[in-house]
Write a protein that holds these residues in place. Structure first.
Motif, short mmCIF file in Angstrom:
data_model
loop_
_atom_site.label_atom_id
_atom_site.label_comp_id
_atom_site.label_asym_id
_atom_site.label_seq_id
_atom_site.Cartn_x
_atom_site.Cartn_y
_atom_site.Cartn_z
N ALA A 162 1.33 -1.48 -0.01
CA ALA A 162 0.22 -0.11 0.32
C ALA A 162 1.20 1.30 -0.32
CB ALA A 162 -0.89 0.07 1.41
N SER A 189 2.29 1.68 -3.69
CA SER A 189 1.03 2.18 -4.22
C SER A 189 0.92 3.24 -4.62
CB SER A 189 0.14 1.12 -3.99
OG SER A 189 0.00 0.12 -4.36
N GLN A 190 0.99 4.12 -2.40
CA GLN A 190 0.64 5.67 -2.41
C GLN A 190 1.81 6.38 -2.84
OE1 GLN A 190 -2.67 6.53 -1.09
NE2 GLN A 190 -1.77 8.86 -1.62
N ASP A 250 1.22 9.17 -5.67
CA ASP A 250 1.33 11.06 -5.56
C ASP A 250 2.21 11.63 -6.16
OD1 ASP A 250 -0.25 10.98 -2.49
OD2 ASP A 250 1.44 9.87 -1.57
N ARG A 288 -5.68 5.03 -8.85
CA ARG A 288 -5.30 5.01 -7.95
C ARG A 288 -4.00 3.73 -8.63
NH1 ARG A 288 -10.03 3.30 -8.51
NH2 ARG A 288 -10.94 1.22 -9.68
#
Length: 335
Positions: free
Chosen positions: A145, A148-149, A153, A168
């Motif tokens: 996670a 992925s974040q 960003d 996403r």
């Protein structure tokens, strides 16, 4: 000869005019556009951006306006091809994923970047390599996670310039080399065996504690039961003694009442005489050797010596001992 040449030229001219007419008709037809829902057409006029066509019917100027770009405004799932990355502990892994994005500004999506799909893929790959390079192998599996974040960003920084919005980014697979996979499998097997051993030992410990508690409780229950049994037996014996005393007292009272009635004293004397004779009769057995101070042949003198003639009842109902020659005087006779 000249006539045939002119005829050929006329035919060629007519063919060219016909083709030109068809081309003009085609361009006029192409100037009429029907834009579907969730689509956008970017129109250029004489090579410059003119406007963006939304869903519906639109008429363009032939030979001047043209649709340069056709953009789909729906959310798109763009696969990111597997790429090799090196973790912080120098382990090579292959990572792939999927980018979910949509076009928000058709003009910027058309002119802000050559190909926004390819640009998003390249940016996602470089960001993924950078993030994984700061993680150890075990952390990469746990912090998908976070990876992925981080990619989302970074892509958010080019949203306005590229006219897109990244919703996403999902990592599909993180595959280490086969040798590392085998080592991880052995590690996981050892960890599972350790957990099983710990769980088994904790179960045995708990079972031992439960057995000890059960034995302790059993001993306590037995001691409590033994205590209660003894208390009950003591109370039973006390009640038995009390009942026997009450029965004896009642029997004595009844005997006293019977003796006090008319003829009671003669009955007592007769009963004592019978018991005396019965006892004397038992002394005649062969196995008994007894020295008697009295002459048993004179029954009347023996009875007189016992003092049954002086047998009286006290006023309180008690029976005194005879006061003749054969027994000591009672306390009442001394008075």
């Amino acid at each position: 000869m000249d006539a045939s040449l002119f005829s050929l030229l006329d035919t060629i001219s007519l063919g060219i005019l016909l083709l030109l007419a068809l081309y003009v008709a085609y361009r006029f037809l192409r100037a009429i556009r029907f834009v579907p829902q969730q689509n956008a057409y970017v129109v250029e006029r004489l090579g410059n951006y003119h406007k963006t066509l939304g869903p519906g019917f639109h008429a363009l100027v032939p030979f001047i306006d043209r649709v340069a770009y056709t953009l789909d405004l729906r959310e798109q799932a763009i696969p990111v091809e597997p790429q090799e990355c090196f973790t912080k502990d120098n382990v090579r892994v292959e990572v792939d994923g999927i980018i979910y994005l949509s076009v928000t500004d058709p003009e910027n999506a058309a002119y802000g970047v050559t190909d926004y799909r390819r640009g998003a893929i390249q940016l996602a790959q470089t960001t993924t390599r950078s993030v994984i390079g700061r993680m150890e192998l075990d952390t990469t599996f746990q912090d998908r996670a976070a990876i992925s974040q981080a990619v989302v960003d970074v892509l958010d920084q080019v949203d306005q310039a590229w006219g897109i919005r990244v919703h996403r980014y999902e990592i599909k697979n993180i595959e280490p080399p086969r040798t590392v996979q085998k080592a991880m499998e052995r590690q996981m097997t050892a960890e599972r065996e350790r957990r099983a051993t710990v769980a088994r030992s904790e179960g045995e410990q708990e079972s031992t504690v439960n057995d000890a508690e059960g034995s302790k409780q059993e001993l306590i229950n037995q001691s409590e039961g033994e205590k209660q049994r003894r208390i009950n037996e003591a109370e039973g014996r006390a009640q038995e003694i009390e009942a026997l005393a009450e029965a004896t007292a009642e029997a004595i009272e009844r005997v006293a009442e019977a003796v006090s009635s008319p003829g009671g004293e003669e009955a007592v004397k007769l009963r004592l005489a019978e018991q005396y004779l019965d006892t004397v009769a038992k002394l005649g057995k062969e196995e008994n050797k007894v020295l008697l101070p009295a002459d048993l042949t004179h029954y009347e003198s023996v009875i007189d010596g016992i003092g049954l003639d002086e047998f009286k009842l006290r006023p309180d109902g008690e029976t005194p001992s005879p006061s003749g020659d054969g027994a000591p005087e009672s306390a009442s006779g001394n008075e």
